[in-house]
Design an enzyme around this catalytic site. Structure first.
Site, short mmCIF file in Angstrom:
data_model
loop_
_atom_site.label_atom_id
_atom_site.label_comp_id
_atom_site.label_asym_id
_atom_site.label_seq_id
_atom_site.Cartn_x
_atom_site.Cartn_y
_atom_site.Cartn_z
N TYR A 61 0.86 -1.38 -0.05
CA TYR A 61 -0.03 -0.03 0.12
C TYR A 61 1.03 1.59 0.21
O TYR A 61 1.16 1.69 1.14
CB TYR A 61 -1.29 -0.10 1.81
N ASP B 108 -2.43 -1.05 -3.63
CA ASP B 108 -2.18 -0.13 -4.49
C ASP B 108 -1.44 1.22 -3.94
O ASP B 108 -0.44 1.35 -3.43
CB ASP B 108 -3.84 0.89 -3.69
#
Length: 251
Positions: A105, A144
């Site tokens: 992330y 992400d």
């Protein structure tokens, strides 16, 4: 094997919005999560047949990652081994016999680019880490990554050139990363597909209007390319401001 990655923007919240229905239906061998936003003991999640790995942020209700795998990992690493990066639960690495799986992330450079310098340092340190893994065996990175690499990867590129996630600096880091022996698997299979996004702002009905960004990725070591068999974005799956992405590999 089927790999799935999803920024759930709060796992407890998405559990109330059909998470288990999708999880059961997609039947992934490895299911990776970002932005779980919880601490140990805050969620009782029963996943028969899966081994679960969690990396919680020190700050409550913030960041965090998880991986659910049918096969037990031969090795597990949490974070990059760099203190300034490892307080936010942003990285998990599972080692298997023939490959590594890494869920990440990536830090957002934030409004006004207040965290851009930190974000760029993260990129440099992550690449060093991944190249070290890749020297041992191939790597599958997902998550992400908080960047739309090319203009095709977001709806309004001209309006966003100075905004977090589409700055020249962030895009250049992604280009350098891919030039270092890695491949963006979605673009490998769909090089010219426009309108393929994985994140939409909650504002202005952006999702229904498909005003989005592709910032969730599966990136693989270049030598895995002959074993890649498919990549897709599950745009029909709601519950978060992101949707799941998928990679199939003959491995």
């Amino acid at each position: 094997m089927k790999f799935v990655s999803w920024n759930v923007n709060g796992l407890r919240a998405v559990m109330k919005k059909g998470f288990m229905g999708f999880f059961d239906k997609v039947n992934a061998d490895v299911f990776c999560l970002q932005e779980i936003k919880l601490q140990e003991g805050q969620l009782d999640l029963d996943l028969p047949g899966y081994h679960t790995y969690w990396n919680y942020a020190e700050k409550k209700g913030y960041s965090g990652t998880a991986i659910f795998s049918r096969q037990p990992a031969l090795s597990v690493r949490y974070g990059l081994g760099i203190a300034r990066h490892d307080r936010e639960g942003r990285l998990i690495t599972l080692g298997f016999e023939d490959y590594f799986v890494v869920t990440a992330y990536t830090p957002n450079s934030q409004h006004g680019l207040l965290r851009l310098a930190y974000r760029l340092q993260w990129e440099d340190d992550l690449l060093i880490y991944l190249k070290g893994l890749d020297a041992e065996k191939p790597v599958i990175l997902c998550g992400d990554l908080n960047v739309a690499h090319q203009e095709i990867d977001l709806r309004n590129p001209k309006a966003n050139k100075k905004n977090s996630g589409f700055t020249p600096e962030e895009r250049e880091k992604m280009s350098h990363f891919l030039d270092s022996g890695f491949v963006d698997t979605f673009r490998y299979f769909h090089p010219d597909k426009a309108g393929a996004y994985s994140w939409w702002s909650y504002r202005s009905d952006c999702r229904n209007r498909n005003i989005g960004w592709r910032i969730d990725y599966f990136i693989a070591s270049q030598r895995l390319v002959p074993k890649l068999s498919g990549a897709k974005i599950h745009t029909d799956v709601w519950g978060s401001d992101h949707c799941p992405v998928e990679l199939e590999v003959m491995i």
